[in-house]
Motif scaffolding. Sequence first.
Motif, PDB file in Angstrom:
ATOM      1  N   ILE A 104      43.249  34.956  44.159  1.00 40.24           N
ATOM      2  CA  ILE A 104      43.599  35.663  45.321  1.00 40.24           C
ATOM      3  C   ILE A 104      43.484  37.089  45.303  1.00 40.24           C
ATOM      4  CG2 ILE A 104      45.612  35.783  46.784  1.00 40.24           C
ATOM      5  CD1 ILE A 104      46.407  33.129  46.140  1.00 40.24           C
ATOM      6  N   PHE A 105      43.902  37.633  44.028  1.00 38.75           N
ATOM      7  CA  PHE A 105      44.111  39.058  43.940  1.00 38.75           C
ATOM      8  C   PHE A 105      43.036  39.863  43.037  1.00 38.75           C
ATOM      9  CE2 PHE A 105      48.302  37.380  44.795  1.00 38.75           C
ATOM     10  CZ  PHE A 105      48.735  37.983  45.902  1.00 38.75           C
ATOM     11  N   LYS A 106      42.253  39.076  42.564  1.00 39.79           N
ATOM     12  CA  LYS A 106      41.294  40.020  41.812  1.00 39.79           C
ATOM     13  C   LYS A 106      40.130  40.835  42.534  1.00 39.79           C
ATOM     14  CE  LYS A 106      37.842  37.315  40.130  1.00 39.79           C
ATOM     15  NZ  LYS A 106      36.915  36.265  39.403  1.00 39.79           N
ATOM     16  N   SER A 107      39.580  41.702  41.948  1.00 39.91           N
ATOM     17  CA  SER A 107      38.976  42.563  42.867  1.00 39.91           C
ATOM     18  C   SER A 107      37.855  42.124  43.210  1.00 39.91           C
ATOM     19  CB  SER A 107      38.291  43.934  41.942  1.00 39.91           C
ATOM     20  OG  SER A 107      37.988  43.584  40.854  1.00 39.91           O
ATOM     21  N   TYR A 108      37.164  41.097  42.575  1.00 39.47           N
ATOM     22  CA  TYR A 108      35.793  40.701  43.265  1.00 39.47           C
ATOM     23  C   TYR A 108      35.820  39.105  43.191  1.00 39.47           C
ATOM     24  CZ  TYR A 108      33.796  45.096  42.481  1.00 39.47           C
ATOM     25  OH  TYR A 108      33.584  46.574  42.657  1.00 39.47           O
ATOM     26  N   PRO A 109      36.539  38.589  43.951  1.00 43.71           N
ATOM     27  CA  PRO A 109      36.739  37.152  44.221  1.00 43.71           C
ATOM     28  C   PRO A 109      35.503  36.217  44.977  1.00 43.71           C
ATOM     29  CG  PRO A 109      38.145  38.119  45.847  1.00 43.71           C
ATOM     30  CD  PRO A 109      37.451  39.131  44.997  1.00 43.71           C
ATOM     31  N   SER A 110      35.475  34.962  44.658  1.00 43.01           N
ATOM     32  CA  SER A 110      34.587  34.165  45.398  1.00 43.01           C
ATOM     33  C   SER A 110      35.338  32.873  46.057  1.00 43.01           C
ATOM     34  CB  SER A 110      33.383  33.928  44.243  1.00 43.01           C
ATOM     35  OG  SER A 110      33.765  32.957  43.380  1.00 43.01           O
ATOM     36  N   VAL A 111      34.311  32.354  46.787  1.00 43.67           N
ATOM     37  CA  VAL A 111      34.968  30.893  47.269  1.00 43.67           C
ATOM     38  C   VAL A 111      35.169  29.982  45.965  1.00 43.67           C
ATOM     39  CG1 VAL A 111      34.613  29.195  48.748  1.00 43.67           C
ATOM     40  CG2 VAL A 111      34.157  31.477  49.585  1.00 43.67           C
ATOM     41  N   GLY A 112      34.097  30.285  44.937  1.00 46.81           N
ATOM     42  CA  GLY A 112      34.311  29.212  43.926  1.00 46.81           C
ATOM     43  C   GLY A 112      35.416  29.460  43.154  1.00 46.81           C
ATOM     44  N   ASP A 113      36.236  30.384  43.012  1.00 47.51           N
ATOM     45  CA  ASP A 113      37.470  30.740  42.337  1.00 47.51           C
ATOM     46  C   ASP A 113      38.464  29.964  43.192  1.00 47.51           C
ATOM     47  OD1 ASP A 113      36.457  32.772  40.541  1.00 47.51           O
ATOM     48  OD2 ASP A 113      36.394  34.231  41.960  1.00 47.51           O
ATOM     49  N   VAL A 157      30.962  46.241  48.009  1.00 42.52           N
ATOM     50  CA  VAL A 157      30.484  45.378  48.766  1.00 42.52           C
ATOM     51  C   VAL A 157      31.399  44.388  49.299  1.00 42.52           C
ATOM     52  CG1 VAL A 157      28.798  43.479  48.712  1.00 42.52           C
ATOM     53  CG2 VAL A 157      28.307  45.686  47.575  1.00 42.52           C
ATOM     54  N   PRO A 158      31.096  43.910  50.749  1.00 44.93           N
ATOM     55  CA  PRO A 158      32.250  42.915  51.310  1.00 44.93           C
ATOM     56  C   PRO A 158      32.279  41.770  50.585  1.00 44.93           C
ATOM     57  CG  PRO A 158      31.090  44.265  52.967  1.00 44.93           C
ATOM     58  CD  PRO A 158      30.550  44.579  51.492  1.00 44.93           C
ATOM     59  N   ASN A 159      33.532  41.061  50.475  1.00 41.58           N
ATOM     60  CA  ASN A 159      33.475  39.837  49.848  1.00 41.58           C
ATOM     61  C   ASN A 159      34.602  39.130  50.547  1.00 41.58           C
ATOM     62  OD1 ASN A 159      35.809  40.780  48.080  1.00 41.58           O
ATOM     63  ND2 ASN A 159      34.046  42.005  46.990  1.00 41.58           N
ATOM     64  N   VAL A 160      35.009  38.035  49.855  1.00 41.27           N
ATOM     65  CA  VAL A 160      36.451  37.320  50.467  1.00 41.27           C
ATOM     66  C   VAL A 160      37.702  37.936  49.730  1.00 41.27           C
ATOM     67  CG1 VAL A 160      35.057  35.207  50.675  1.00 41.27           C
ATOM     68  CG2 VAL A 160      36.022  35.555  48.593  1.00 41.27           C
ATOM     69  N   GLY A 161      37.591  39.010  49.232  1.00 38.35           N
ATOM     70  CA  GLY A 161      38.852  39.689  48.502  1.00 38.35           C
ATOM     71  C   GLY A 161      39.613  40.553  49.453  1.00 38.35           C
ATOM     72  N   LEU A 162      40.443  41.327  48.934  1.00 36.86           N
ATOM     73  CA  LEU A 162      41.258  42.159  49.629  1.00 36.86           C
ATOM     74  C   LEU A 162      40.983  43.529  49.296  1.00 36.86           C
ATOM     75  CD1 LEU A 162      44.863  40.526  49.356  1.00 36.86           C
ATOM     76  CD2 LEU A 162      43.116  40.373  51.353  1.00 36.86           C
ATOM     77  N   PHE A 163      40.118  43.635  48.232  1.00 40.65           N
ATOM     78  CA  PHE A 163      40.167  45.273  47.690  1.00 40.65           C
ATOM     79  C   PHE A 163      39.015  45.997  48.593  1.00 40.65           C
ATOM     80  CE2 PHE A 163      42.423  43.694  44.365  1.00 40.65           C
ATOM     81  CZ  PHE A 163      42.708  44.471  43.239  1.00 40.65           C
ATOM     82  N   TRP A 164      37.892  45.446  48.825  1.00 43.67           N
ATOM     83  CA  TRP A 164      36.895  46.376  49.464  1.00 43.67           C
ATOM     84  C   TRP A 164      37.156  47.089  50.673  1.00 43.67           C
ATOM     85  CZ3 TRP A 164      34.896  45.300  54.485  1.00 43.67           C
ATOM     86  CH2 TRP A 164      34.989  44.034  54.781  1.00 43.67           C
ATOM     87  N   TYR A 165      37.715  46.376  51.672  1.00 43.45           N
ATOM     88  CA  TYR A 165      38.093  47.187  52.900  1.00 43.45           C
ATOM     89  C   TYR A 165      39.359  48.268  52.754  1.00 43.45           C
ATOM     90  CZ  TYR A 165      39.120  47.656  57.961  1.00 43.45           C
ATOM     91  OH  TYR A 165      39.069  48.371  58.986  1.00 43.45           O
ATOM     92  N   PHE A 166      40.207  47.975  52.005  1.00 46.93           N
ATOM     93  CA  PHE A 166      41.184  48.839  51.545  1.00 46.93           C
ATOM     94  C   PHE A 166      40.704  50.089  50.989  1.00 46.93           C
ATOM     95  CE2 PHE A 166      44.784  50.807  49.408  1.00 46.93           C
ATOM     96  CZ  PHE A 166      45.749  50.869  50.284  1.00 46.93           C
ATOM     97  N   PHE A 167      39.916  49.923  50.160  1.00 42.95           N
ATOM     98  CA  PHE A 167      39.505  51.218  49.307  1.00 42.95           C
ATOM     99  C   PHE A 167      38.385  51.698  49.949  1.00 42.95           C
ATOM    100  CE2 PHE A 167      41.720  48.954  46.047  1.00 42.95           C
ATOM    101  CZ  PHE A 167      42.557  50.023  45.571  1.00 42.95           C
TER     102      PHE A 167
END
Length: 217
Positions: A112-121, A55-65
Amino acid sequence: KIPTSNGRKGVSMGLTVGLFLIATGLLLVGSRLAIGSWDFVHAVYGFVVLVPDLVPNVGLFWYFFMEIFDHFKSFFLFIFQYHIAVYPIPLAVRLSHRPVFLAICLLAINAIFKSYPSVGDSSFCFALGPLMHRQLAGMRHMYYLMQVLLFVTVLSPIFWHLWIVTGSGNSNFYYALTVVFAAAQVLLLSESMLAVFRYDRGVRRKAAEEMKEGKSW
């Protein structure tokens, strides 16, 4: 025999690691007793490590995978997750004299690099920044990095609306902002570390000068 400084550090590190392992083990056993099975391990930790939900989020994993071929997923998943584990030991060695700033750096890297980050982090890391206000006062590009973060904050909900709600955009618009957001955080973290290192060098230089002046007297 009086223990040396290195010996005391070794005992302290061993005690810290031992207490951490004991506490972790007790929490896992307590969770097992409360739930009645070990299914929570895969549901909690396996979910973060294996990244089954894209599911799209503010991280880098979702689009790449989402775009990568399935037979390459395991390899790049290992690279992405192992990449985060590279930082703690070198940073702990370099910043052993500043445990608070070390904790902030590790939290920022995780955000920055976690798989499911949020703005709160990221917001939590920014909220801890004033603890190092004296050392971080030497940051040279704070204004520009804050402008980039403000730019991303304003455009992210707009691009999300264009993509998800109206359908007039696509995922590339939103993912480009997540990349800019991650890059700005990396630059901000690097800039803060350089500011702390410069501050420490200035303190050591001042202490050496005062010692030299004291000997001259």
